[in-house]
Design an enzyme around this catalytic site. Structure first.
Site, mmCIF file in Angstrom:
data_model
loop_
_atom_site.group_PDB
_atom_site.id
_atom_site.type_symbol
_atom_site.label_atom_id
_atom_site.label_comp_id
_atom_site.label_asym_id
_atom_site.label_seq_id
_atom_site.Cartn_x
_atom_site.Cartn_y
_atom_site.Cartn_z
ATOM 1 C CB VAL A 1 -10.087 5.390 1.644
ATOM 2 C CG1 VAL A 1 -11.036 6.327 2.352
ATOM 3 C CG2 VAL A 1 -8.964 4.945 2.575
ATOM 4 N NE ARG B 1 -2.078 -2.711 -4.476
ATOM 5 C CZ ARG B 1 -2.149 -2.941 -3.165
ATOM 6 N NH1 ARG B 1 -2.089 -1.930 -2.324
ATOM 7 N NH2 ARG B 1 -2.276 -4.155 -2.693
ATOM 8 C CG ASP C 1 -8.455 -0.146 9.592
ATOM 9 O OD1 ASP C 1 -9.258 0.633 10.097
ATOM 10 O OD2 ASP C 1 -8.804 -1.217 9.063
ATOM 11 N N GLY D 1 0.769 -1.247 0.000
ATOM 12 C CA GLY D 1 0.000 0.000 0.000
ATOM 13 C C GLY D 1 0.796 1.292 0.000
ATOM 14 C CG ASP E 1 -1.230 1.824 3.094
ATOM 15 O OD1 ASP E 1 -0.967 1.460 4.263
ATOM 16 O OD2 ASP E 1 -1.812 1.084 2.284
ATOM 17 C CE LYS F 1 -10.131 3.495 7.099
ATOM 18 N NZ LYS F 1 -10.543 2.135 6.659
HETATM 19 P P1 IMP Z 1 -4.300 -2.321 10.412
HETATM 20 O O1 IMP Z 1 -3.349 -3.454 10.714
HETATM 21 O O2 IMP Z 1 -5.725 -2.691 10.767
HETATM 22 O O3 IMP Z 1 -3.897 -1.009 11.025
HETATM 23 O O4 IMP Z 1 -4.370 -2.181 8.854
HETATM 24 C C1 IMP Z 1 -3.347 -1.672 8.136
HETATM 25 C C2 IMP Z 1 -3.390 -2.143 6.698
HETATM 26 O O5 IMP Z 1 -4.715 -2.485 6.287
HETATM 27 C C3 IMP Z 1 -2.967 -1.006 5.799
HETATM 28 O O6 IMP Z 1 -1.582 -0.998 5.591
HETATM 29 C C4 IMP Z 1 -3.758 -1.288 4.541
HETATM 30 O O7 IMP Z 1 -3.041 -2.158 3.706
HETATM 31 C C5 IMP Z 1 -5.014 -1.976 5.012
HETATM 32 N N1 IMP Z 1 -6.170 -1.049 5.121
HETATM 33 C C6 IMP Z 1 -6.739 -0.568 6.242
HETATM 34 N N2 IMP Z 1 -7.766 0.254 5.968
HETATM 35 C C7 IMP Z 1 -7.855 0.301 4.619
HETATM 36 C C8 IMP Z 1 -8.726 1.018 3.708
HETATM 37 O O8 IMP Z 1 -9.643 1.790 4.075
HETATM 38 N N3 IMP Z 1 -8.475 0.810 2.388
HETATM 39 C C9 IMP Z 1 -7.497 -0.012 1.916
HETATM 40 N N4 IMP Z 1 -6.665 -0.691 2.742
HETATM 41 C C10 IMP Z 1 -6.839 -0.530 4.080
#
Ligand code: IMP
Length: 178
Positions: A156, A168, A106, A48, A103, A134
């Site tokens: 997103v 992408r 979340d 990402g 990127d 987020k």
């Molecule tokens: P986390 O481990 O839940 O913080 O997620 C991180 C990864 O999830 C990011 O590096 C993204 O690859 C993916 N991700 C999280 N939210 C989104 C989104 O809204 N769109 C696309 N990819 C996301």
């Protein structure tokens, strides 16, 4: 900018190319200031962050290095279970100033699992830059040191971010229609 269809979903324009460019320049200026004479190593998280990392890196004026690591990627619209290191770090980070480029943060799960692996190698410092954050989606609390945009907990795509592998390759960021 018009709406974007990816697989079965419709997305609407959300953050413009111009707004992203301004933010990247702003982040680069802060990093130029904070890492002057520190020769930091940037570690971009694939897939990402590849576009964000490239734009940010070429906006920097300080001496810096960059490397890439691939962790298990997001499946569909919810964080997937396991985070696996698929491509390892090929550089020595002991006593170096390390800056992670993401990127989007979340739930915080990805970096929560990855950061201890880096800390284990005793970098001089370890900070996180995320283009998007987020805060409402946080499950694993994480300090994001440099944030581009704080956004609501909505899916997103674009500017490197995908929905099941697609979407992408846009210069701006789109948000899921609800
Ligand atoms: P986390 O481990 O839940 O913080 O997620 C991180 C990864 O999830 C990011 O590096 C993204 O690859 C993916 N991700 C999280 N939210 C989104 C989104 O809204 N769109 C696309 N990819 C996301």
């Amino acid at each position: 900018m018009t709406t974007l269809q990816i697989h079965d979903k419709l997305f609407k324009p959300y953050i413009s190319e111009e707004a992203i460019r301004e933010k990247v320049v702003e982040l680069a200026a802060a990093l130029d200031h904070d890492y002057k004479d520190k020769n930091p190593i940037f570690i971009a998280i694939l897939n990402g962050a590849f576009i964000f990392a490239a734009d940010l890196f070429k906006s920097l004026t300080i001496d810096a290095e960059i490397s890439f690591i691939k962790l298990a990627s997001y499946k569909g619209m919810k964080s997937s279970g396991q985070v696996i290191t698929a491509v390892g770090l090929d550089i020595e980070i002991f006593d170096r100033h390390v800056v992670i480029l993401e990127d989007i943060v979340d739930t915080g799960k990805t970096l929560n699992e990855f950061l201890p692996q880096l800390r284990h190698q005793q970098p001089a410092s370890l900070k996180i830059v995320a283009l998007l954050h987020k805060p409402d989606a946080t499950v694993y609390p994480l300090k994001v040191d440099y944030t581009g945009f704080e956004i609501p907990d909505k899916f997103v795509v674009g500017y490197g971010l995908d929905y099941n592998g697609r979407g992408r390759n846009t210069a701006s960021i789109y948000q899921l229609f609800e």
